[in-house]
Enzyme design. Sequence first.
Site, mmCIF file in Angstrom:
data_model
loop_
_atom_site.group_PDB
_atom_site.id
_atom_site.type_symbol
_atom_site.label_atom_id
_atom_site.label_comp_id
_atom_site.label_asym_id
_atom_site.label_seq_id
_atom_site.Cartn_x
_atom_site.Cartn_y
_atom_site.Cartn_z
ATOM 1 N N SER A 240 0.963 -1.107 -0.506
ATOM 2 C CA SER A 240 0.153 0.360 0.152
ATOM 3 C C SER A 240 0.836 1.207 0.125
ATOM 4 C CB SER A 240 -1.399 -0.049 1.715
ATOM 5 O OG SER A 240 -0.062 -0.009 2.642
ATOM 6 N N LYS A 241 0.352 2.525 -0.097
ATOM 7 C CA LYS A 241 1.164 3.678 -0.270
ATOM 8 C C LYS A 241 1.841 3.515 1.363
ATOM 9 C CE LYS A 241 -3.105 5.427 -2.616
ATOM 10 N NZ LYS A 241 -3.776 4.243 -2.181
ATOM 11 N N ARG A 242 1.708 3.452 2.241
ATOM 12 C CA ARG A 242 2.678 3.593 3.503
ATOM 13 C C ARG A 242 4.013 2.995 2.960
ATOM 14 N NH1 ARG A 242 2.356 -0.389 6.946
ATOM 15 N NH2 ARG A 242 0.812 -2.298 6.401
ATOM 16 N N HIS A 243 4.108 1.783 1.912
ATOM 17 C CA HIS A 243 5.195 1.209 1.635
ATOM 18 C C HIS A 243 6.074 1.956 0.323
ATOM 19 C CE1 HIS A 243 2.622 -2.396 3.129
ATOM 20 N NE2 HIS A 243 3.536 -2.216 3.996
ATOM 21 N N GLY A 244 5.802 3.478 0.337
ATOM 22 C CA GLY A 244 6.299 3.906 -0.558
ATOM 23 C C GLY A 244 5.676 4.213 -2.233
#
Length: 475
Positions: A240-244
């Site tokens: 997801s987005k929090r993984h970059g």
Amino acid sequence: MSVVVRFAPSPTGYLHIGGARTALFNWLYARHCGGRYLLRIEDTDRARSTEAAIRAIFEGLEWLELSPDAPPVFQSARADRHREVAERLLAEGRAYRCWCTPEELEEMRARARAEKRPVRYDRRCRGRDPASVPPDRPSVVRLAMPTEGETVIEDLVQGTVRIANAQLDDMILLRSDGTPTYMLSVVVDDHDMGITHVIRGDDHLTNAFRQYQLYRAMAVDVPTFAHIPLIHGPDGAKLSKRHGALSVTEYREMGILPEAMRNYLVRLGWSLGDREILSTEEMIRHFDIRDVGRSPARFDMNKLLSLNAHYLRERADTELLRLVLPRLEAAGIRVDEAGRRRLEAGMAGLKLRARTLVELAEAARIYVAPRPLPLTPKAARLLDDAMRKNLEALAGRLVHLQRWDEESLESACRAFAEELGLGFGKLAQPLRAALTGTTVSPGLFEVMCVLGRDEVLARIEDAARGRNPAVQQSH
RNA sequence: GUCCCCAUCGUCUAGUGGUCAGGACGCCAGCCUUUCAAGCUGGUAACGCGGGUUCGAUUCCCGCUGGGGACGCCA
């Protein structure tokens, strides 16, 4: 039977690396089998689909060289055909009208959850007589699933997977506004497009059972399925987005090469013995969707970078020059003809030390930045008064050097260091600082050769006179 | 909660009913050396747990645990 596969993204966002890998596996399988690889844009959710997303998908695929063999099919354009199939199923009694309202369904689900029962449509409308319902009341069309027995799928990746038909929901085929749902559209389109192998993420595995029943209801052949595991983030959770960065174009911006990305992605779940570096030809020759593993892989930036460094070294210097120039310009560095020549000459030494095009462009500054070069703090510290005098004296020698090549420069510099009673290293670093403004660079004599005598003398002069501005950034 | 899937070094993976469980990335050390890389050499590190089956299980079976996915008039 000739293989036909498709990549079928929904244009609700950029092309992310999971989708890219799905596209790659489809493409590889088609190439390996001598089949066709198609693209279908699943834009049946008109509200969430955007033009920008469609462009991003094309752009991402193009960058990875995974463009389809034929113009893309837009699912939304085929709604009439989808509706026609639903109407036929309705007429044949394989589908039925359901008048339940969304509120009614939500309440049903909430109760099921509260009572810890399976959350599923209870088929309350399945036997309902249409005459018992007011004619103007909106309705959806649902597929009448078998309620007994089981559905078995021979999945090329997952193996034999089975589910009790009682677990299957009577899925909606047509919404109350008459538009087709994804479930209907995929099946109809895959059939109409002659898709023989459906290769997609395993988040669709449970959908496959329901779709299987839809194929059966339509009385057409079911394609072969291959559900590949998803890519997870470094922490094991869904990417997801929090993984970059997720979008393939972001990796392009980061200076990743498409061939590195392809090599990285293909090795996630598929391997060829101990081979790590695989050319496209090798991938095509050996790839078989049946060899793809069933366990999900975690995304590892380090490995991608390592692969990228490898492919960077493989690229021709002129090629890299072409890729780096726009990045330098974007950074506000104007590269003149002399700088261009220097950069090309120095590229071989530069590319050996970079993992991305971004790093390469950064390192390229030593050849293209205008004088006087800015000094990093570490470089500035090396240039004390005594050393500046030494460098000036060295410049005096270099003016008269007969030949300007690495060997001559090396012997001249070493001889000079010896006269000063210094180890060569003590002279080399300040010299590097003067010539490049940094403490890290390709070999000194290589740099001197690339810069040329005039530029070298001028840069030493700058340092000797303390003309270089300071910069905060450091290598 | 129901259903489905998964399980070898930190990560990607190879592999077999009997292997010193191999490679790659990362990390550490050494060599090389004018810095940093690259290259070379060496090192670190894994078969989740418990039952079976078997002369023997990392490998086959079951359970457990852990992880993931699906349960929309989204796709």
